[in-house]
Scaffold this active site. Sequence first.
Site, PDB file in Angstrom:
ATOM      1  CE1 TYR A  27       6.895   6.875  31.495  1.00 59.80           C
ATOM      2  CE2 TYR A  27       8.366   8.496  30.537  1.00 59.80           C
ATOM      3  CZ  TYR A  27       7.457   7.471  30.379  1.00 59.80           C
ATOM      4  OH  TYR A  27       7.129   7.052  29.120  1.00 59.80           O
ATOM      5  CG  HIS A  78       1.753   4.016  31.712  1.00 64.89           C
ATOM      6  ND1 HIS A  78       2.322   4.899  32.609  1.00 64.89           N
ATOM      7  CD2 HIS A  78       2.120   4.467  30.480  1.00 64.89           C
ATOM      8  CE1 HIS A  78       2.977   5.843  31.945  1.00 64.89           C
ATOM      9  NE2 HIS A  78       2.881   5.602  30.646  1.00 64.89           N
ATOM     10  CD  GLU A  79       2.051   2.301  27.200  1.00 62.78           C
ATOM     11  OE1 GLU A  79       1.581   3.183  26.455  1.00 62.78           O
ATOM     12  OE2 GLU A  79       3.158   2.405  27.765  1.00 62.78           O
ATOM     13  CG  HIS A 132      -0.421   7.072  27.427  1.00 65.81           C
ATOM     14  ND1 HIS A 132      -0.258   8.320  27.978  1.00 65.81           N
ATOM     15  CD2 HIS A 132       0.752   6.418  27.638  1.00 65.81           C
ATOM     16  CE1 HIS A 132       0.950   8.407  28.517  1.00 65.81           C
ATOM     17  NE2 HIS A 132       1.582   7.274  28.328  1.00 65.81           N
ATOM     18  CG  HIS A 148       3.980  10.452  30.646  1.00 65.51           C
ATOM     19  ND1 HIS A 148       4.477  10.556  29.378  1.00 65.51           N
ATOM     20  CD2 HIS A 148       3.719   9.130  30.835  1.00 65.51           C
ATOM     21  CE1 HIS A 148       4.527   9.350  28.824  1.00 65.51           C
ATOM     22  NE2 HIS A 148       4.064   8.462  29.689  1.00 65.51           N
TER      23      HIS A 148
HETATM   24 ZN   LIG Z   1       3.379   6.685  29.024  1.00 60.22          ZN
END
Ligand SMILES: [Zn+2]
Length: 267
Positions: free
Chosen positions: A226, A170-171, A174, A180
């Site tokens: 999320y 996930h990071e 980015h 997101h």
């Molecule tokens: Zn994030």
Amino acid sequence: MTPFVSVLMLLLAVSRAQVTPVPDGGEEQASGSGEGPEETQTEDISVGILTSNKKSPKFLFEGDIQAPKTRNAMRCWYNSCLWRKGTDGKVSIAYKVSHQFTPEEVQAISNALKDIESKTCIRFVPRQNEYDYISVENKAGCYSYLGKTGGRQELSLQRYGCLYKGIIQHEFLHSLGFKHEQTRSDRDKYVRINWANMDQSMAYNFHKADTNNLNTPYDYSSIMHYGRTAFSRYGWETITPLSSANIGQRRHASYWDIRRINLLYRC
Ligand SMILES: [Zn+2]
């Protein structure tokens, strides 16, 4: 809210077309081998990230995105700053892992990245003397910059709380330029945001972004989506899927997460 923050929030955007949404599950074709025992836990990705980030002194957009350091880097926020592709057709991204991590932890990070490499033209290479690189740190929380910022860019994976394959991916997504899923411009067709169930000071984390969705469907199973209680007050539901889909998985990048990397970087 300062004018600077307001401007940043306006810039939290890149445009998206919309197609049929992808339900959760059934994305195992994107999963890698060697899933560790940590992949079976049920806690969702935003619980993992946001709990870890509670003690972070940083101002983080949407819970885990660092604001750009310079005005120049702000253009990345609406016109994603991509890493450059080499003549070999691979996008090599130099990274350096802090000496604070144990060999096992370094291995966990490496495994999560190998999974992405095996399905895309992205190659994460140990830094030698590259000017632009990702510095993986054991700071307070799990967070990253958006896209390539130029020079050294910090990506934090706190030892206790962030070293899960899904959170690592996930990071790093980015840092590849992805935002997101629940802030996509077309998200209201797929999820309901329950504004009353969050502290109003957290509402900015749900502002829609004019994101580049590369003609890919809304993906409930995205590693960038999320979970139901992100930024919740009293554990109330803040994101409700408008179908029976599960959201907030933190096992691994989904089929569409991988497809988007290949589309964005023209792999
Ligand atoms: Zn994030």
